[in-house]
Design an enzyme around this catalytic site. Structure first.
Site, mmCIF file in Angstrom:
data_model
loop_
_atom_site.group_PDB
_atom_site.id
_atom_site.type_symbol
_atom_site.label_atom_id
_atom_site.label_comp_id
_atom_site.label_asym_id
_atom_site.label_seq_id
_atom_site.Cartn_x
_atom_site.Cartn_y
_atom_site.Cartn_z
ATOM 1 N N LYS B 105 0.852 -1.188 0.000
ATOM 2 C CA LYS B 105 0.000 0.000 0.000
ATOM 3 C C LYS B 105 0.888 1.239 0.000
ATOM 4 O O LYS B 105 1.665 1.464 0.925
ATOM 5 C CB LYS B 105 -0.907 0.019 1.238
ATOM 6 N N GLY B 166 -8.480 8.868 9.790
ATOM 7 C CA GLY B 166 -8.771 8.926 11.222
ATOM 8 C C GLY B 166 -9.880 9.887 11.609
ATOM 9 O O GLY B 166 -10.141 10.088 12.788
ATOM 10 N N ALA B 192 -9.701 5.110 4.287
ATOM 11 C CA ALA B 192 -9.682 6.248 5.206
ATOM 12 C C ALA B 192 -11.004 7.005 5.271
ATOM 13 O O ALA B 192 -11.664 7.213 4.253
ATOM 14 C CB ALA B 192 -8.585 7.247 4.841
ATOM 15 N N GLY B 193 -11.371 7.375 6.482
ATOM 16 C CA GLY B 193 -12.519 8.251 6.691
ATOM 17 C C GLY B 193 -13.786 7.575 7.165
ATOM 18 O O GLY B 193 -14.727 8.237 7.592
ATOM 19 N N ASN B 214 -9.058 1.525 9.715
ATOM 20 C CA ASN B 214 -8.271 1.242 10.915
ATOM 21 C C ASN B 214 -8.925 1.859 12.150
ATOM 22 O O ASN B 214 -9.439 1.175 13.021
ATOM 23 C CB ASN B 214 -6.839 1.766 10.726
ATOM 24 N N THR B 215 -8.972 3.197 12.167
ATOM 25 C CA THR B 215 -9.422 3.906 13.370
ATOM 26 C C THR B 215 -10.865 3.576 13.752
ATOM 27 O O THR B 215 -11.179 3.477 14.943
ATOM 28 C CB THR B 215 -9.265 5.428 13.154
#
Lengths: 66, 262
Positions: B105, B166, B192-193, B214-215
């Site tokens: 990535k 995040g 993301a997001g 992830n977050t």
């Protein structure tokens, strides 16, 4: 001889191979990757690649990340 | 299309087949054990990992691969924290040597506050990596022109952000994500997001091939439960996309037939 590992100066007795260096530092050779003076050292060369005074070595592994 | 056709619905990235469309990160967890439990609950087959210096003062410190088995999960090494193409290439060469993986990535950031990708540098890095034989999944802006150029360079997956890394704001620009999906011949994943399950479902309903997060899982009060919710959301969104949603109407349309009314 003095060698820089991950930005820290360390002293080792010459002659020393990458494999011996990893063993001396208790680092598992299968779980890491080594860069010697900005060049990758393949795992197959750990026993034959010798470390010289003034070398800059990076030893990395995988950690959590997104 | 049969009701169970989703069983054969595989995600193919650079010639590798995956049945899960949810890729999860391994950062920000309380510990690697919780991370491993979340990966299991998410049903993930790919996990992103970062490459960092080993801890020289404590070589016995727990290592990620002692908890998340690289034989069970496809490790996707990232270039998080890299701000130049050279940094990214150097990092991924080390990752390839550490684990032997060519699927990577790429993310080249341009600004610490927004963590927005630096697209000129991302394009340049992608070109370097593709030439070196890497299979590059690329984090990018949601600009269809940039996405097309990355595909032309040879990236194996296009991964526009839904919102800043995040932030948990969800898909902010569904129009652009949809445009990228329509033009791309390689998989498109929102990276993301995503903040909660409905965000992941929206991304999948738009036609994304997968979601990377992830977050949203790691910072949930119960990460393992959220991982499970995300698994269901990605599957639900994918099935809704494949099923083809009904047309929207301005006015009501009765569900019970009017004929035969007494």
């Amino acid at each position: 001889m003095n060698v820089q590992i991950n930005g820290e100066m360390r002293e080792f007795e010459a002659p020393m191979s990458i494999l011996q260096l990893l063993q001396a530092m208790s680092l598992p050779s299968q779980k890491i990757a080594v860069e010697l003076n900005l060049e990758i050292v393949p795992k197959s060369a750990y026993h034959s690649q010798m470390v010289a005074a003034g070398d800059r070595i990076e030893i990395v592994h995988f950690i959590g990340g997104g | 299309m049969s009701a169970d056709s989703s069983k054969d619905d595989v995600l193919t990235i650079a010639g590798r087949d995956f049945s899960s469309r949810l890729i999860i990160g391994t950062g920000k967890y309380a510990d690697y054990a919780e991370n491993a439990a979340a990966a299991e609950a998410a049903g993930a087959e790919i996990v992103t990992v970062a490459v960092r210096r080993v801890n020289l003062s404590d070589p016995s410190a727990p290592m990620l691969i002692d908890y998340i088995d690289p034989k069970k999960y496809t490790f996707l090494p990232n270039t998080a924290g890299c701000f130049t193409g050279e940094d990214a290439v150097r990092t991924l060469r080390l990752a390839r040597e550490a684990g032997g993986w060519s699927l990577v990535k790429l993310e080249v950031l341009g600004d610490e506050k927004t963590l927005y990708p630096n697209m000129p540098e991302t394009l340049r890095s992608a070109e370097l990596l593709v030439k070196e034989g890497f299979d590059v999944m690329v984090y990018c802006s949601d600009d269809p022109i940039m996405a097309k150029q990355l595909e032309d360079i040879g990236c194996c997956a296009i991964m526009p952000l839904a919102a800043p890394i995040g932030s948990g704001l969800g898909v902010q620009n569904p129009i652009n994500i949809r445009m990228i999906i329509e033009q791309s011949k390689v998989p498109v994943l929102v990276d993301a997001g995503v903040g909660t399950a409905s965000d992941a479902a929206i991304a999948m309903e738009l036609g994304c091939d997968g979601v990377l997060m992830n977050t949203a899982i790691a910072e949930a009060k119960n990460p393992v439960l959220m991982a499970q919710a995300m698994r269901h959301a990605v599957i639900a969104g994918r099935q809704a996309y494949l099923a083809g949603r009904m047309a929207k109407r301005l006015y009501a349309d009765p569900s019970s037939p009017l004929g035969g009314l007494i």
